[in-house]
Design a protein around this motif. Sequence first.
Motif, PDB file in Angstrom:
ATOM      1  N   ALA A  90       2.297   0.743  -4.340  1.00  0.00           N
ATOM      2  CA  ALA A  90       1.218   1.704  -4.966  1.00  0.00           C
ATOM      3  C   ALA A  90       1.678   2.758  -5.705  1.00  0.00           C
ATOM      4  O   ALA A  90       1.241   3.155  -6.682  1.00  0.00           O
ATOM      5  N   MET A 139      -7.244  -1.401  -0.245  1.00  0.00           N
ATOM      6  CA  MET A 139      -6.224  -1.724  -1.396  1.00  0.00           C
ATOM      7  C   MET A 139      -5.992  -3.309  -1.197  1.00  0.00           C
ATOM      8  O   MET A 139      -5.856  -3.952  -2.350  1.00  0.00           O
ATOM      9  N   GLN A 159      -5.573   0.996   3.537  1.00  0.00           N
ATOM     10  CA  GLN A 159      -4.997  -0.162   3.482  1.00  0.00           C
ATOM     11  C   GLN A 159      -5.903  -1.248   3.347  1.00  0.00           C
ATOM     12  O   GLN A 159      -5.612  -2.340   2.330  1.00  0.00           O
ATOM     13  N   SER A 202       0.794  -1.320  -0.027  1.00  0.00           N
ATOM     14  CA  SER A 202      -0.040   0.178   0.007  1.00  0.00           C
ATOM     15  C   SER A 202       0.722   1.465  -0.106  1.00  0.00           C
ATOM     16  O   SER A 202       0.339   2.178  -0.495  1.00  0.00           O
TER      17      SER A 202
END
Length: 528
Positions: free
Chosen positions: A291, A332, A329, A287
Amino acid sequence: MKISVIVPYEGYYQYLKDCLESLSEQENVEIETLLVGSQDDQKFQQLVDTYKDKISLNVIPCSIEEGVAKKRNLGLENATGDYIYFIDSDDYIMPQTLSCLLQDAMQKDLDLVVGRRWITWFKKQVFETMGDEKNEELNLKDKDDDRNHKFLEKDYSDIDDSDEQRRIDLLIRAKKGIRNISVLNILIKRTLIEENHLRFNEDFIYYSDLPFVEGLVMYGHKIDFNDKTLYAKRKHNDPINTPALSQIKDETKFDEFINVYKYAISLVDKESRIRYYLDSKMIKYYSNFFAKKIRRSKDDFWRDERFDQMSILMQDVRDDLLKNMSRYQRKMVKLARNHDLHQTQKVIAKHLAKNKMKKILKNKNEINKYLYRHKYINEPIEENWVMFETFMGKSYADSPKYIYEYLAKNYPGKYKFIWVLNDPKEKLPYEGIIVKRFTKKYAYYLAKSKYFVFNIRQPLWFRKREGQVFLETWHGTPLKRLAFDQEEVTAASPTYKSQFYRQKQEWDYLIAANKFSSDIFKSCFMYT
């Protein structure tokens, strides 16, 4: 009691000297030093001859190309001490480090004693001269140290098998990310290693520490932390020519990172505490770091095969730890499990925009950088604009001054001149626009000008566009060592060399005032 100190040699003679010197300064402790590496280098052999009697130095032949895991395993096979201690050949330790660790181990009958680490770019003499206060000011203290101290104060009385939880806290949980889990500055009882057949996995080049540390947690018993010790983990200030292992740019590192995580979790039960914290670190990696790659990288494999790999990993992370994660998070992980790249990209974009806004509110210059990157740089380049800057806008001077005056006098009306000057009272002898450095106008002209005439480095956030031409005139005659000719960088950012290397690649031309300067510029700037 004797300590076997295992040193895998990675080929940088100038760093090894500090390492061996620091071992020779250890007092009130018996050590044998097992230096694993090639003996072909003459300077290496001279160094060995200097220290062989001071630290009971035993050289174990091994090709320089062999990985750290192989070299550490060779050291373990030749070790005769009661305790094992690993130190990398580019690092060093402070006096009394080994004696303090050993004293704790013996008095408390410990299997493992963990010491403090301090990250630095400096050689031993400079580090010691600066002292803790200056190093603290440079913000190089290992943040894992603070986490270790937090777990020292933790009450373990209500935890079953509190020694295991304490080992997990000090060796795994306290480390920021999976990459920082390390065997460095840990004194280990040798019987713990031999009775449980612990060895480094030689399939891994960059991340072989994790499975070994996992073994220490699984099979060790009593552990403690000693804050009187200090291990200097040295970053290399020239990662271009002499990179540390962690500074090597290698596309295979990602695959190894994923493989070492998968290997590590295969060694423990899914319901184990170790697995809980490894999964937690992997979610944070995904994350936070991964990301950004999905959003910003020009390479599609971060959005294709690598996203596929992360989606599979996120399927298997423990569900019970998600409640302790942030909303972002959790979202995600859910999207990764659904393999929804499109929605993942939207969530990441929103998250990064929110973080950017926080930065902008804290620092007004961030908005100008943002406009440069996301607006101005997409506008057409103006073919007749020339931008000048000397000494970061402090004065109208030096070579850019005379190039400007020549152009203005000999080509009237052909060019639009932009001068970077921080003093609004400055006057130009010919036509031109004055802008203050790092303002919105500065960012605008930096993006749209065709030509640049500077006598210093351009901003780090500048990205030369196709079609722009950069003329670097540099200031003065180099009577001191600059950039890559410096052994140690103490008067600038420790990342000075790597920054300089990227910035000089944007220079189309570099002017030297004389042959003396020309020869030095070729060397110190690595400019051809």
